[in-house]
Design a protein around this motif. Structure first.
Motif, mmCIF file in Angstrom:
data_model
loop_
_atom_site.group_PDB
_atom_site.id
_atom_site.type_symbol
_atom_site.label_atom_id
_atom_site.label_comp_id
_atom_site.label_asym_id
_atom_site.label_seq_id
_atom_site.Cartn_x
_atom_site.Cartn_y
_atom_site.Cartn_z
ATOM 1 N N VAL A 24 -0.026 4.831 -26.497
ATOM 2 C CA VAL A 24 -0.948 5.937 -26.792
ATOM 3 C C VAL A 24 -1.309 6.815 -25.594
ATOM 4 O O VAL A 24 -2.269 7.592 -25.670
ATOM 5 N N LYS A 25 -0.551 6.707 -24.506
ATOM 6 C CA LYS A 25 -0.864 7.589 -23.371
ATOM 7 C C LYS A 25 -0.809 9.048 -23.835
ATOM 8 O O LYS A 25 0.068 9.419 -24.617
ATOM 9 N N THR A 26 -1.745 9.826 -23.355
ATOM 10 C CA THR A 26 -1.935 11.265 -23.666
ATOM 11 C C THR A 26 -2.408 11.528 -25.113
ATOM 12 O O THR A 26 -2.654 12.674 -25.481
ATOM 13 N N MET A 69 -1.855 -3.588 -21.703
ATOM 14 C CA MET A 69 -1.624 -2.722 -20.548
ATOM 15 C C MET A 69 -0.119 -2.629 -20.359
ATOM 16 O O MET A 69 0.550 -3.646 -20.163
ATOM 17 N N ILE A 70 0.429 -1.402 -20.443
ATOM 18 C CA ILE A 70 1.879 -1.253 -20.314
ATOM 19 C C ILE A 70 2.278 -0.394 -19.116
ATOM 20 O O ILE A 70 3.445 -0.107 -18.912
ATOM 21 N N GLY A 71 1.277 0.011 -18.323
ATOM 22 C CA GLY A 71 1.573 0.751 -17.085
ATOM 23 C C GLY A 71 1.347 -0.159 -15.890
ATOM 24 O O GLY A 71 0.826 -1.263 -16.024
ATOM 25 N N THR A 155 10.741 -5.260 -20.385
ATOM 26 C CA THR A 155 11.560 -4.379 -19.546
ATOM 27 C C THR A 155 11.544 -2.958 -20.083
ATOM 28 O O THR A 155 11.355 -2.740 -21.279
ATOM 29 N N MET A 156 11.700 -2.016 -19.192
ATOM 30 C CA MET A 156 11.809 -0.604 -19.568
ATOM 31 C C MET A 156 13.278 -0.237 -19.716
ATOM 32 O O MET A 156 13.656 0.463 -20.637
ATOM 33 N N GLY A 157 14.091 -0.663 -18.774
ATOM 34 C CA GLY A 157 15.473 -0.206 -18.722
ATOM 35 C C GLY A 157 15.517 1.195 -18.144
ATOM 36 O O GLY A 157 14.506 1.890 -18.124
ATOM 37 N N GLY A 196 12.353 -1.754 -25.723
ATOM 38 C CA GLY A 196 12.680 -0.715 -26.682
ATOM 39 C C GLY A 196 11.552 0.281 -26.835
ATOM 40 O O GLY A 196 10.391 -0.113 -26.996
ATOM 41 N N MET A 197 11.889 1.567 -26.751
ATOM 42 C CA MET A 197 10.946 2.658 -26.931
ATOM 43 C C MET A 197 11.494 3.552 -28.050
ATOM 44 O O MET A 197 12.445 3.184 -28.723
ATOM 45 N N SER A 198 10.893 4.718 -28.242
ATOM 46 C CA SER A 198 11.270 5.547 -29.406
ATOM 47 C C SER A 198 12.771 5.783 -29.533
ATOM 48 O O SER A 198 13.336 5.679 -30.617
ATOM 49 N N ASP A 199 13.409 6.115 -28.426
ATOM 50 C CA ASP A 199 14.833 6.467 -28.543
ATOM 51 C C ASP A 199 15.747 5.245 -28.483
ATOM 52 O O ASP A 199 16.926 5.358 -28.777
ATOM 53 N N VAL A 212 8.488 -3.816 -29.797
ATOM 54 C CA VAL A 212 8.892 -2.476 -29.374
ATOM 55 C C VAL A 212 7.642 -1.660 -29.077
ATOM 56 O O VAL A 212 6.606 -1.844 -29.706
ATOM 57 N N ARG A 213 7.753 -0.792 -28.079
ATOM 58 C CA ARG A 213 6.611 0.028 -27.661
ATOM 59 C C ARG A 213 6.924 1.485 -28.001
ATOM 60 O O ARG A 213 7.806 2.089 -27.399
ATOM 61 N N LEU A 214 6.226 2.017 -28.982
ATOM 62 C CA LEU A 214 6.597 3.321 -29.535
ATOM 63 C C LEU A 214 5.498 4.358 -29.367
ATOM 64 O O LEU A 214 4.345 4.111 -29.725
ATOM 65 N N GLY A 215 5.880 5.511 -28.823
ATOM 66 C CA GLY A 215 4.948 6.632 -28.699
ATOM 67 C C GLY A 215 5.426 7.809 -29.533
ATOM 68 O O GLY A 215 4.951 8.065 -30.636
ATOM 69 N N THR A 216 6.416 8.504 -28.997
ATOM 70 C CA THR A 216 6.908 9.760 -29.590
ATOM 71 C C THR A 216 7.228 9.655 -31.079
ATOM 72 O O THR A 216 6.863 10.527 -31.860
ATOM 73 N N GLN A 221 6.099 14.610 -30.081
ATOM 74 C CA GLN A 221 6.345 14.853 -28.653
ATOM 75 C C GLN A 221 5.048 14.844 -27.864
ATOM 76 O O GLN A 221 4.034 15.328 -28.345
ATOM 77 N N ARG A 222 5.128 14.278 -26.654
ATOM 78 C CA ARG A 222 3.978 14.309 -25.761
ATOM 79 C C ARG A 222 3.963 15.620 -25.001
ATOM 80 O O ARG A 222 5.007 16.136 -24.662
ATOM 81 N N GLU A 223 2.773 16.119 -24.734
ATOM 82 C CA GLU A 223 2.684 17.251 -23.816
ATOM 83 C C GLU A 223 2.329 16.692 -22.454
ATOM 84 O O GLU A 223 1.273 16.124 -22.262
HETATM 85 C C1 PLP Z 1 5.302 5.864 -22.900
HETATM 86 C C2 PLP Z 1 5.807 4.496 -22.929
HETATM 87 C C3 PLP Z 1 6.454 3.969 -24.064
HETATM 88 C C4 PLP Z 1 6.740 4.800 -25.293
HETATM 89 O O1 PLP Z 1 7.578 5.864 -25.015
HETATM 90 P P1 PLP Z 1 8.162 6.779 -26.187
HETATM 91 O O2 PLP Z 1 9.464 7.232 -25.672
HETATM 92 O O3 PLP Z 1 7.184 7.896 -26.379
HETATM 93 O O4 PLP Z 1 8.284 5.931 -27.395
HETATM 94 C C5 PLP Z 1 6.849 2.653 -24.038
HETATM 95 N N1 PLP Z 1 6.642 1.868 -22.963
HETATM 96 C C6 PLP Z 1 6.037 2.324 -21.867
HETATM 97 C C7 PLP Z 1 5.839 1.404 -20.719
HETATM 98 C C8 PLP Z 1 5.611 3.643 -21.806
HETATM 99 O O5 PLP Z 1 5.013 4.091 -20.696
#
Ligand code: PLP
Length: 225
Positions: A24-26, A69-71, A155-157, A196-199, A212-216, A221-223
Motif C-alpha cells: 500500500v505504499k503511496t 513491513m516490506i521495506g 525475495t524481490m528479484g 512475486g509482485m504485480s508483474d 505474493v505482494r501486490l500493489g499496482t 498505477q502508482r504516482e
Molecule cells: C511496491 C512493492 C511491491 C508491489 O509492487 P507492485 O509492482 O506495485 O505490485 C511488492 N513488494 C515490495 C517490497 C514493494 O516495495
C-alpha cells in the motif's frame, strides 16, 4: 474495475494456500480499507512513517489484518515499527535481527520475521546473499532471539521487464527455502516463501511462492513523487 473487484479476481486465480499481501505504499487509507473490507487480511508497507499515518484511520479493522513491513527497516525506526507491524519481511543481516530482538525484548512484543534474500546478488539491493551455509548459520543463531519468530524467506528479484527472466531467481530461492526448512532451530518455523509482485506473481507462484505482494494490480498505477 474497483479495488475490491481486482482483489476478487486475483484471489480466484490463485491457489487457496497463496496469501496476498497488499502493498500500500503511496495509497490512501481509504484504498487500503476498500481491499480489507473485500476480505484481504494482510497489508504491507514500505515506510514506517506513512504506515503510522494509515494505521490510525484503520484502527477499527485492527483485528482483521496483519501488518507486514516490506521495506528496509532502519535501526532508528525499529521501535516505531514494532508498534505497528506484526511481521517484518526484510531482515537482511544478523545485526538487523539482533537490533530488532533487543527492542522487541524491551517492549515485550513478539514479532514474526522473514529473511530477505538478494536473489539477483545486486549490489544496489538489500538482502542476504543466496549462500546456503551463511543462511544456515544465521538461522541457527535465532535460538538467541526470544522475541523473534523466523517464519519465512522473502525475495524481490531483479527488476527486469520480462517476468520470465525472473523465473531462475524465484526457482533458486525456492531451492534455498526447501533446504533451510529442514533446519530444526529454536524460534524458527519456516512456512512462508514471499515472492512475486504485480508483474511477476504468476511466475513466482508457479515456482513455489506462497505469499505474493501486490500493489499496482490491485490499486492501479502508482504516482511516484
Ligand atoms: C511496491 C512493492 C511491491 C508491489 O509492487 P507492485 O509492482 O506495485 O505490485 C511488492 N513488494 C515490495 C517490497 C514493494 O516495495
Amino acid at each position: 474495475m474497483s479495488v475490491a473487484e481486482n482483489f476478487y479476481r486475483i484471489r480466484k486465480e490463485l491457489p487457496a494456500d497463496v496469501k496476498i499481501v497488499a502493498a500500500v505504499k503511496t495509497r490512501s487509507a481509504e484504498e487500503a480499507r476498500a481491499v480489507i473490507e473485500a476480505g484481504l487480511t494482510d497489508i504491507g508497507h514500505n515506510y514506517v512513517q506513512e504506515a503510522e499515518a494509515m494505521f490510525e484511520p484503520l484502527a477499527d479493522l485492527k483485528e482483521k489484518v496483519k501488518w507486514h513491513m516490506i521495506g528496509n527497516l532502519q535501526k532508528n525506526k525499529i521501535n516505531k515499527a514494532l508498534k505497528i507491524f506484526d511481521v517484518i519481511q526484510t531482515v537482511d543481516s544478523l545485526k538487523n535481527a539482533q537490533d530488532i530482538q533487543s527492542r522487541a525484548l524491551a517492549m515485550d512484543k513478539k514479532v514474526e520475521v522473514l529473511l530477505e534474500i538478494n536473489a539477483g546478488e545486486e549490489s544496489s539491493k538489500a538482502g542476504l546473499a543466496p549462500e546456503i551455509k551463511k543462511l544456515e548459520s544465521i538461522i541457527t543463531d535465532f535460538k538467541n532471539f526470544s522475541h523473534l519468530k523466523l517464519v519465512g524467506i522473502m525475495t524481490m528479484g531483479p527488476f527486469w521487464g520480462d517476468p520470465e527472466a525472473l523465473r531462475p531467481f524465484f526457482r533458486a530461492t525456492k531451492t534455498i527455502y526447501d533446504q533451510v526448512k529442514q533446519i530444526d532451530a529454536e524460534n524458527v518455523d519456516l512456512k512462508t516463501l514471499s515472492m512475486g509482485m504485480s508483474d511477476s506473481f504468476k511466475v513466482a507462484v508457479e515456482e513455489g511462492s506462497n505469499m505474493v505482494r501486490l500493489g499496482t494490480i490491485l490499486f492501479g498505477q502508482r504516482e511516484y513523487h
